[in-house]
Write a protein that holds these residues in place. Structure first.
Motif, PDB file in Angstrom:
ATOM      1  N   SER A 238      36.604  42.985  38.461  1.00 37.09           N
ATOM      2  CA  SER A 238      35.647  42.100  39.108  1.00 37.09           C
ATOM      3  C   SER A 238      36.327  41.268  40.171  1.00 37.09           C
ATOM      4  N   ALA A 239      35.531  40.769  41.106  1.00 36.23           N
ATOM      5  CA  ALA A 239      36.070  39.877  42.134  1.00 36.23           C
ATOM      6  C   ALA A 239      36.623  38.615  41.503  1.00 36.23           C
ATOM      7  N   GLU A 240      35.983  38.170  40.409  1.00 39.18           N
ATOM      8  CA  GLU A 240      36.451  36.956  39.726  1.00 39.18           C
ATOM      9  C   GLU A 240      37.832  37.179  39.124  1.00 39.18           C
ATOM     10  N   THR A 241      38.056  38.366  38.532  1.00 37.34           N
ATOM     11  CA  THR A 241      39.371  38.682  37.978  1.00 37.34           C
ATOM     12  C   THR A 241      40.413  38.732  39.070  1.00 37.34           C
ATOM     13  N   ASP A 242      40.081  39.369  40.181  1.00 41.57           N
ATOM     14  CA  ASP A 242      41.009  39.476  41.302  1.00 41.57           C
ATOM     15  C   ASP A 242      41.367  38.099  41.848  1.00 41.57           C
ATOM     16  N   ALA A 243      40.367  37.212  41.972  1.00 41.49           N
ATOM     17  CA  ALA A 243      40.620  35.857  42.472  1.00 41.49           C
ATOM     18  C   ALA A 243      41.501  35.081  41.498  1.00 41.49           C
ATOM     19  N   GLY A 244      41.263  35.254  40.198  1.00 39.67           N
ATOM     20  CA  GLY A 244      42.086  34.562  39.205  1.00 39.67           C
ATOM     21  C   GLY A 244      43.519  35.018  39.233  1.00 39.67           C
ATOM     22  N   GLN A 245      43.715  36.317  39.422  1.00 39.56           N
ATOM     23  CA  GLN A 245      45.069  36.838  39.520  1.00 39.56           C
ATOM     24  C   GLN A 245      45.770  36.320  40.767  1.00 39.56           C
ATOM     25  N   ARG A 246      45.019  36.180  41.862  1.00 42.64           N
ATOM     26  CA  ARG A 246      45.613  35.670  43.091  1.00 42.64           C
ATOM     27  C   ARG A 246      46.055  34.218  42.900  1.00 42.64           C
TER      28      ARG A 246
ATOM     29  N   SER B  51      42.838  25.687  44.438  1.00 43.91           N
ATOM     30  CA  SER B  51      42.342  25.532  43.064  1.00 43.91           C
ATOM     31  C   SER B  51      42.721  24.191  42.451  1.00 43.91           C
TER      32      SER B  51
END
Length: 428
Positions: A37-45, A145
């Motif tokens: 998901s985009a949310e997972t990708d953003a969290g990893q970033r 963040s």
């Protein structure tokens, strides 16, 4: 941090990153690909950015003592005046709240603010120009963040004419190009660890900012590499990271370097001063593979051609006698009569690159003010050295530091009274 990133390269990195996440999910779910998901990708970033911010010790300049993390206000003393680290939180008025990822990239890579104003090179963009776009975006995502801090940026307190910002354009014309100095095509014979180490040392870790000599206008003498330099304004000396046997890392092993970066202590030396802070807030949190890569790269650097004759000016017999008496009275109990110390509690003085450095500032600092290595997970309760500045006068300090610089096969210059006075004044 040495791989040149063009837009095509960024695209390939992004594709590779997505593929890696996809494959990890495929294996974890027994062969059934899990959606990313985009949310997972953003969290990893964000998590990647958190790691990079620690590795580069961004807090070191952008967090005041007792202040909110990354809210700015930390003072940096230089020969040109005092710079204050700006607010990096996402506050829209005082921080980066109105910045975009492109703006942040431009600051790191080009040394410019969103409105095109030129940043003073106290912000180490001459090193950060080597940071990849992917890592810059991760750093920015992490900073965005953070909780906003409505803390106003403190104006720099610079001497004339350095307070005239337009002069930065003149400085840049002589000493700065947005393009990296490293070749676009890395040497084929170099390992992945060496390439990663070069990328980190010359980029985000910005080792050259302290360990490379500078000219009178503050520009790094890049041709000298990491040949060691006095940190003006602080009276500390960053020793050479080159292969010199006496004053650099020539006699160190890769493991010696990794241990110092990870724990603050090694069998060769202990970290003190600005380096102790860099380890406390930064390097101790780094992955072992990254520290190992930095060590691999540093061990590949040739000797810098230190002028041994300039380091070997002998102290007089009277100074050595007085210094030896003081050493036996105050120092030998911990550092031993033979100067070999008692690692990890007390570092060796024989063969210690801080003791034998071209400038005696570090040894003088420790005698005057004492200190501790950083408290790290690998050395949580470091042994400290008491200050002797109140009981020893400048002549005594010069004598005992001259003694340790010229005993046990150490070959470094004698210490003068003006050198002691300069450090004592800076330490106040």
């Amino acid at each position: 941090m040495k791989v040149r990133t063009f837009m095509a390269g960024v695209g390939m990195l992004a594709i590779a990153g997505v593929a890696a996440v996809f494959w990890a999910g495929y294996r974890e779910h027994g062969g059934t690909a899990a959606p990313v998901s985009a949310e997972t990708d953003a969290g990893q970033r964000v998590e990647r950015g958190r790691y990079l911010a620690r590795l580069g010790n961004c807090m070191g300049c952008h967090t005041a003592a007792g202040g909110q993390a990354y809210a700015g206000g930390r003072a940096l003393d230089t020969p040109f005046g005092v710079f204050y680290g700006p607010n990096l939180t996402p506050d829209p008025r005082h921080g980066l709240g109105n910045w975009s990822a492109d703006d942040f990239w431009r600051a790191l890579h080009h040394g410019k603010t969103p409105d095109g104003s030129l940043l003073y090179p106290a912000f180490p963009y001459p090193s950060y120009r080597n940071v990849s776009r992917a890592d810059a975006d991760a750093l920015f995502a992490y900073l965005q963040s953070l909780p906003p801090a409505a803390q106003e940026n403190r104006p720099h307190e610079l001497k004339f004419p350095y307070d005239q910002r337009w002069l930065v354009a003149v400085w840049r014309a002589f000493y700065f190009r947005p393009q990296s100095d490293r070749p676009d095509t890395p040497p084929e014979e170099r390992s992945e660890a060496w390439l990663r180490g070069r990328y980190l040392v010359q980029g985000l870790a910005h080792c050259a900012e302290c360990h490379t000599p500078r000219n009178r206008l503050g520009a790094m003498a890049l041709s000298a590499g990491l040949a060691g330099s006095r940190i003006e304004g602080q009276s500390w000396y960053a020793p050479p990271l080159t292969g010199d046997q006496a004053t650099g890392l020539g006699a160190w092993t890769e493991q010696d370097i990794v241990e110092l970066l990870k724990t603050g202590v090694s069998r060769r030396s202990h970290a003190a001063g600005p380096m102790a802070e860099a380890i406390l807030q930064g390097f101790q949190h780094a992955q072992e593979s990254d520290l190992r890569a930095m060590a691999v790269y540093l061990k590949s650097l040739p000797a810098a051609g230190t002028d041994k004759a300039a380091l070997a000016e002998p102290a007089s017999q009277a100074v050595m006698q007085n210094g030896g008496r003081l050493y036996r009275q105050y120092c030998a109990q911990c550092h031993q009569d033979d100067g070999k110390g008692n690692v990890p509690a007390w570092p060796p003085l024989a063969g210690n690159i801080s003791v034998m450095a071209a400038a005696p500032d570090n040894a003088i600092h420790m005698v005057l003010s004492g200190g501790f290595p950083p408290s790290t997970a690998g050395n949580p309760e470091p042994h400290g050295m008491p200050p002797f500045g109140q009981m020893l006068n400048d002549q005594d300090v010069a004598a005992v530091v001259s003694y340790i610089r010229q005993s046990w096969d150490n070959q470094a210059s004698a210490v003068s009274l003006p050198e002691v006075r300069k450090v004592r004044e800076a330490a106040r």
